[in-house]
Each structure stands twice: as C-alpha cells, then as structure tokens.
Design a protein around this motif. Structure first.
Motif, PDB file in Angstrom:
ATOM      1  N   ARG A  87      -1.219   4.362  -3.794  1.00 25.08           N
ATOM      2  CA  ARG A  87      -1.826   5.478  -3.640  1.00 25.08           C
ATOM      3  C   ARG A  87      -2.357   7.005  -4.591  1.00 25.08           C
ATOM      4  N   ALA A  88      -1.459   6.409  -5.806  1.00 24.63           N
ATOM      5  CA  ALA A  88      -1.301   7.427  -6.760  1.00 24.63           C
ATOM      6  C   ALA A  88      -2.525   6.943  -8.100  1.00 24.63           C
ATOM      7  N   ALA A  89      -3.524   7.996  -8.217  1.00 23.07           N
ATOM      8  CA  ALA A  89      -4.962   7.250  -9.451  1.00 23.07           C
ATOM      9  C   ALA A  89      -3.846   7.688 -10.253  1.00 23.07           C
ATOM     10  N   SER A  90      -2.836   8.461 -10.681  1.00 24.51           N
ATOM     11  CA  SER A  90      -2.554   8.815 -12.237  1.00 24.51           C
ATOM     12  C   SER A  90      -1.586   7.643 -13.010  1.00 24.51           C
ATOM     13  N   HIS A  91      -1.742   7.463 -13.465  1.00 28.18           N
ATOM     14  CA  HIS A  91      -0.813   5.581 -14.044  1.00 28.18           C
ATOM     15  C   HIS A  91       0.821   6.945 -14.883  1.00 28.18           C
ATOM     16  N   GLN A  92       0.342   8.639 -14.544  1.00 29.34           N
ATOM     17  CA  GLN A  92       2.120   8.967 -15.315  1.00 29.34           C
ATOM     18  C   GLN A  92       2.512   9.220 -13.750  1.00 29.34           C
ATOM     19  N   PHE A 157      -3.372  12.659  -3.777  1.00 31.21           N
ATOM     20  CA  PHE A 157      -2.588  11.685  -3.573  1.00 31.21           C
ATOM     21  C   PHE A 157      -1.449  12.551  -4.394  1.00 31.21           C
ATOM     22  N   ASP A 158      -1.913  12.808  -5.776  1.00 30.77           N
ATOM     23  CA  ASP A 158      -1.183  12.815  -6.441  1.00 30.77           C
ATOM     24  C   ASP A 158      -0.532  13.944  -7.048  1.00 30.77           C
ATOM     25  N   THR A 159      -1.259  15.590  -6.835  1.00 28.98           N
ATOM     26  CA  THR A 159      -0.847  16.514  -6.620  1.00 28.98           C
ATOM     27  C   THR A 159      -0.335  16.883  -5.459  1.00 28.98           C
TER      28      THR A 159
END
Length: 213
Positions: A87-92, A157-159
């Motif tokens: 679900r996450a967009a950020s690789h971090q 999702f990331d937030t």
C-alpha cells in the motif's frame, strides 16, 4: 630390638609425608572429568534450556506485565508494517516497515520464551488481529483506525501509517520506561532500554518524513 627415639621420629615423618601425597592426588583427580562426570563425582551439567536462560525467581510482576503487554503491542505494529509492502508509495516508508518487522518479530519470540519459562500465559493472537482487548495500552490503535488504514494506499497511506506508527511507538516507549523503572529481570530491562533507543530514533525519522522536523 626397639627402634631408638630418633628412628621412630623419622618413620613417623615418612608416613605423614606419604599420607599427604595420597590426599593431594585424590583431590587433584576431582578437578577433571572422570568417566564423563565432573569433579567430586557430580553429574555433568546439561546444556542450557530456555528455562535456564530465564530462571524463575529472578523476575517480578512488572516484568510479567511488560512481556504480556508488549507482545500484543508489537503484533499490532507488525500488522501495520505488513500493510506497507503493498500500500505504501514511499520507498522510505516500505524500508521503515521492514526494519520494524525485523526488530519486533524476534522480540515477540524472546518475550514469549520468558513467559513460558516463568509459567505465565503467552497472550494469544486475536482472531482477525482484533486488539480491542488491549486498547487501553499506550499507543494501541482501535479496529476503526486499523480498518481505515487498510483501505488506504499511496501517499494517503504513507501519511496515515507514519502518524499512527509515531503514536504507537510513543506508547511502546512509555511501556518500556515503566519496565526500566520497576522491573527486576535484567534481560527484560535491557530489552526495554533497546526499545526506547530504537523506537525514539524511528519516531524522529518518521516525523522527518512527515515534515514535522
């Protein structure tokens, strides 16, 4: 003919010396293993078991409460981290989630081993990962929050993941602080100190990703 007094003294001295030699030899043989047995004819000590590593009597109620609380707390963190993979967009964010899983899954196993060694119940995993029974613990999220997170993806999702995990980590740090202050079992106190250090660092990292630092 009876021995003269000087001769009798020499005989007594020789006898005493011989007796001392025999005693020393007997004692010396006990320093090594004989027929697979350790010194003084005691049986060889068996290899350490989980109960040896967490012996009863070295812990108190605070240690038990710490393990019983932190296990479901960690399980929820793992559930949240599992969602990030798809679900996450950020690789971090994905890397952070993997880091959390690699740290907390072994800690769950360690604390479960302590409870077993202490003849205490290990918290059961809730059906469907329902952690509502532990909602009073610091940082634990309710089912509504978890269900909402599962429906999100990408930057949204990331937030949400970062904000929820910051609060979750803050709760774990509080619980670990209580263990450091009130616990008695050395390894549990060491684990608590490690949790405080690692999760405070991750809180700083997550706040940075949220643009709060």
């Amino acid at each position: 003919m009876k021995p003269t007094p000087p001769l009798m003294r020499r005989i007594a001295l020789v006898a005493a010396t011989a007796a001392s030699t025999l005693v020393l030899a007997a004692c010396g043989s006990n320093n090594g293993d004989v027929d697979g047995r350790s010194g003084h004819d005691s049986p060889a000590k068996p290899a350490s078991s989980p109960s040896d590593r967490a012996p009863a009597g070295t812990h108190n109620a605070a240690d038990v409460a710490f393990a019983k609380g932190m296990i479901p707390h960690h399980r929820q963190a793992l559930e949240m981290a599992d969602l990030a993979a798809t679900r996450a967009a950020s690789h971090q964010v994905k890397e952070l989630a993997e880091k959390i899983k690699k740290a907390q899954d072994p800690e769950i196993k360690t604390m479960s081993g302590w409870l077993t060694a202490w003849d205490e119940e290990v918290p059961e995993e809730m059906p469907g990962m329902d952690h509502s029974a532990h909602s009073a613990m610091p940082g634990m999220k309710g089912m509504k929050e978890m269900d909402a997170l599962k429906k999100k993806s990408g930057k949204d999702f990331d937030t949400s993941f970062l904000e929820m995990m910051v609060g979750h980590h803050q709760g774990a740090v509080r619980m670990a602080g209580t263990e450091k202050d009130k616990g008695a079992y050395g390894r549990a106190k060491t684990l608590a100190a490690g949790i405080i250090k690692a999760q405070n660092a991750e809180i700083t990292q997550m706040n940075k990703l949220l643009g709060k630092n």
